[in-house]
Design a protein around this motif. Structure first.
Motif, PDB file in Angstrom:
ATOM      1  N   TRP A 175       0.830  -1.208   0.000  1.00 21.15           N
ATOM      2  CA  TRP A 175       0.000   0.000   0.000  1.00 21.15           C
ATOM      3  C   TRP A 175       0.862   1.254   0.000  1.00 21.15           C
ATOM      4  CZ3 TRP A 175      -4.147  -1.315  -1.948  1.00 21.15           C
ATOM      5  CH2 TRP A 175      -4.866  -2.433  -1.555  1.00 21.15           C
ATOM      6  N   VAL A 176       2.007   1.197   0.646  1.00 17.00           N
ATOM      7  CA  VAL A 176       2.916   2.339   0.627  1.00 17.00           C
ATOM      8  C   VAL A 176       3.371   2.637  -0.794  1.00 17.00           C
ATOM      9  CG1 VAL A 176       5.257   3.083   1.248  1.00 17.00           C
ATOM     10  CG2 VAL A 176       3.724   2.167   2.996  1.00 17.00           C
ATOM     11  N   ILE A 177       3.752   1.603  -1.514  1.00 18.69           N
ATOM     12  CA  ILE A 177       4.227   1.807  -2.892  1.00 18.69           C
ATOM     13  C   ILE A 177       3.130   2.389  -3.760  1.00 18.69           C
ATOM     14  CG2 ILE A 177       5.113   0.646  -4.960  1.00 18.69           C
ATOM     15  CD1 ILE A 177       6.322  -1.466  -2.993  1.00 18.69           C
ATOM     16  N   LYS A 178       1.950   1.798  -3.680  1.00 10.03           N
ATOM     17  CA  LYS A 178       0.846   2.277  -4.520  1.00 10.03           C
ATOM     18  C   LYS A 178       0.429   3.699  -4.146  1.00 10.03           C
ATOM     19  CE  LYS A 178      -1.014  -2.296  -5.629  1.00 10.03           C
ATOM     20  NZ  LYS A 178      -2.187  -3.210  -5.575  1.00 10.03           N
ATOM     21  N   GLY A 179       0.345   3.981  -2.851  1.00  7.23           N
ATOM     22  CA  GLY A 179      -0.037   5.321  -2.424  1.00  7.23           C
ATOM     23  C   GLY A 179       1.022   6.352  -2.727  1.00  7.23           C
ATOM     24  N   TYR A 180       2.276   5.958  -2.597  1.00  3.27           N
ATOM     25  CA  TYR A 180       3.390   6.859  -2.905  1.00  3.27           C
ATOM     26  C   TYR A 180       3.317   7.312  -4.360  1.00  3.27           C
ATOM     27  CZ  TYR A 180       8.325   8.086  -3.809  1.00  3.27           C
ATOM     28  OH  TYR A 180       9.488   8.712  -4.190  1.00  3.27           O
ATOM     29  N   ILE A 181       2.941   6.409  -5.243  1.00  3.33           N
ATOM     30  CA  ILE A 181       2.863   6.744  -6.663  1.00  3.33           C
ATOM     31  C   ILE A 181       1.627   7.583  -6.955  1.00  3.33           C
ATOM     32  CG2 ILE A 181       2.635   5.808  -8.996  1.00  3.33           C
ATOM     33  CD1 ILE A 181       4.141   3.302  -7.955  1.00  3.33           C
ATOM     34  N   THR A 182       0.461   7.136  -6.507  1.00  7.96           N
ATOM     35  CA  THR A 182      -0.783   7.817  -6.875  1.00  7.96           C
ATOM     36  C   THR A 182      -0.959   9.151  -6.160  1.00  7.96           C
ATOM     37  OG1 THR A 182      -2.006   6.552  -5.208  1.00  7.96           O
ATOM     38  CG2 THR A 182      -1.959   5.667  -7.452  1.00  7.96           C
ATOM     39  N   ALA A 183      -0.272   9.370  -5.052  1.00  6.88           N
ATOM     40  CA  ALA A 183      -0.385  10.653  -4.353  1.00  6.88           C
ATOM     41  C   ALA A 183       0.322  11.762  -5.120  1.00  6.88           C
ATOM     42  CB  ALA A 183       0.202  10.547  -2.944  1.00  6.88           C
ATOM     43  N   SER A 184       1.211  11.392  -6.012  1.00  3.63           N
ATOM     44  CA  SER A 184       1.940  12.376  -6.806  1.00  3.63           C
ATOM     45  C   SER A 184       1.152  12.727  -8.060  1.00  3.63           C
ATOM     46  CB  SER A 184       3.317  11.808  -7.192  1.00  3.63           C
ATOM     47  OG  SER A 184       4.043  12.727  -7.973  1.00  3.63           O
ATOM     48  N   ALA A 185       1.268  13.966  -8.508  1.00  3.69           N
ATOM     49  CA  ALA A 185       0.627  14.373  -9.764  1.00  3.69           C
ATOM     50  C   ALA A 185       1.174  13.529 -10.906  1.00  3.69           C
ATOM     51  CB  ALA A 185       0.878  15.852 -10.025  1.00  3.69           C
ATOM     52  N   LYS A 186       0.282  13.152 -11.820  1.00  2.00           N
ATOM     53  CA  LYS A 186       0.692  12.236 -12.888  1.00  2.00           C
ATOM     54  C   LYS A 186       1.858  12.787 -13.704  1.00  2.00           C
ATOM     55  CE  LYS A 186      -1.089   9.481 -16.740  1.00  2.00           C
ATOM     56  NZ  LYS A 186      -2.255   9.114 -17.559  1.00  2.00           N
ATOM     57  N   VAL A 187       1.864  14.095 -13.920  1.00  2.00           N
ATOM     58  CA  VAL A 187       2.893  14.692 -14.765  1.00  2.00           C
ATOM     59  C   VAL A 187       4.278  14.617 -14.121  1.00  2.00           C
ATOM     60  CG1 VAL A 187       2.622  17.032 -13.832  1.00  2.00           C
ATOM     61  CG2 VAL A 187       3.390  16.715 -16.212  1.00  2.00           C
ATOM     62  N   THR A 188       4.342  14.422 -12.796  1.00  2.00           N
ATOM     63  CA  THR A 188       5.641  14.379 -12.120  1.00  2.00           C
ATOM     64  C   THR A 188       6.012  12.973 -11.651  1.00  2.00           C
ATOM     65  OG1 THR A 188       4.645  14.887  -9.955  1.00  2.00           O
ATOM     66  CG2 THR A 188       5.353  16.757 -11.323  1.00  2.00           C
ATOM     67  N   ARG A 189       5.220  11.969 -11.980  1.00  2.00           N
ATOM     68  CA  ARG A 189       5.481  10.626 -11.450  1.00  2.00           C
ATOM     69  C   ARG A 189       6.762  10.005 -11.993  1.00  2.00           C
ATOM     70  NH1 ARG A 189      -0.776   8.614 -11.818  1.00  2.00           N
ATOM     71  NH2 ARG A 189      -1.526   9.942 -10.105  1.00  2.00           N
ATOM     72  N   PHE A 190       7.240  10.513 -13.096  1.00  2.00           N
ATOM     73  CA  PHE A 190       8.493   9.976 -13.633  1.00  2.00           C
ATOM     74  C   PHE A 190       9.645  10.171 -12.638  1.00  2.00           C
ATOM     75  CE2 PHE A 190       8.553  14.433 -14.803  1.00  2.00           C
ATOM     76  CZ  PHE A 190       9.885  14.798 -14.668  1.00  2.00           C
TER      77      PHE A 190
END
Length: 213
Positions: A175-190
């Motif tokens: 859940w940490v991994i998934k939340g860490y990714i989705t909490a970030s704006a899509k344009v900056t997830r790279f």
């Protein structure tokens, strides 16, 4: 009825020297002058330098600076007297202090960045977390620039706990991994790819989270 503070008054025995100090050394801009005073625009409040025969009581002015040690040495070189050298306080600030020609205290300060605190703040968590999940998130958050880290800590923790709650699960590494990714704006997830890889996590396994709107 009251509109705010228009001026802070700083009495001085030599108006010309005081004006030169605040203009040439500190770098503020004189905005207005008349017989017996000069108004200095500090960018946040007007400082009125007021000519007096004798300074009856000293005051304290706090100046926010980018580099406390450098500003301290600059004021000493300009003739100010030292009160205390740069130091760190329990309020997570760096401060120093000098006296000007009339004995007024000029405090130089800046807030310490989170990287300078010497400790890692606790997560604002409310639910049940496994120890390895909490440790992972703290390591991932260390990659966020210090200026934005507090906001990222709050938002990411909230998103992670929401995901875990919806699954009726304690917060685990997954859940940490998934939340860490989705909490970030899509344009900056790279930007999250390298921190994940540094933790031995393959970002390709989480394409759905990277593509999440």
């Amino acid at each position: 009825m009251f509109f705010g503070i228009s001026h802070l008054v700083l009495p001085c025995t030599n108006l010309e020297n005081a004006t030169r100090f605040w203009r040439d050394v500190i770098g503020f801009v004189p905005a207005r002058s008349a017989e017996g005073y000069v108004d200095i625009d500090t960018g946040s409040a007007m400082l009125r330098l007021l000519q007096v025969q004798k300074v009856e009581s000293q005051t304290t002015v706090r100046l926010q600076v980018a580099n406390v040690a450098q500003a301290y040495q600059t004021l000493l070189a300009a003739g100010s007297s030292p009160r205390y050298e740069p130091m760190r306080t329990p309020e997570l600030e760096e401060m120093a202090c000098v006296s000007d020609a009339d004995g007024h205290a000029i405090v130089l300060w800046r807030a310490l960045t989170e990287d300078e605190w010497g400790f890692v703040p606790e997560l604002p968590k409310q639910g049940e977390w496994t120890a390895d999940a909490e440790e992972l998130l703290q390591r991932l958050l260390a990659h966020v620039p210090a200026f934005f880290r507090m906001l990222a800590r709050r938002k990411t923790t909230r998103v992670i706990e929401q995901l875990a709650q919806e699954a009726h699960s304690p917060v685990t590494r997954e859940w940490v991994i998934k939340g860490y990714i989705t909490a970030s704006a899509k344009v900056t997830r790279f930007r999250l790819v390298e921190p994940l890889r540094a933790e031995g996590i393959n970002p390709d396994d989480y394409r759905a989270e990277f593509d999440y709107e």
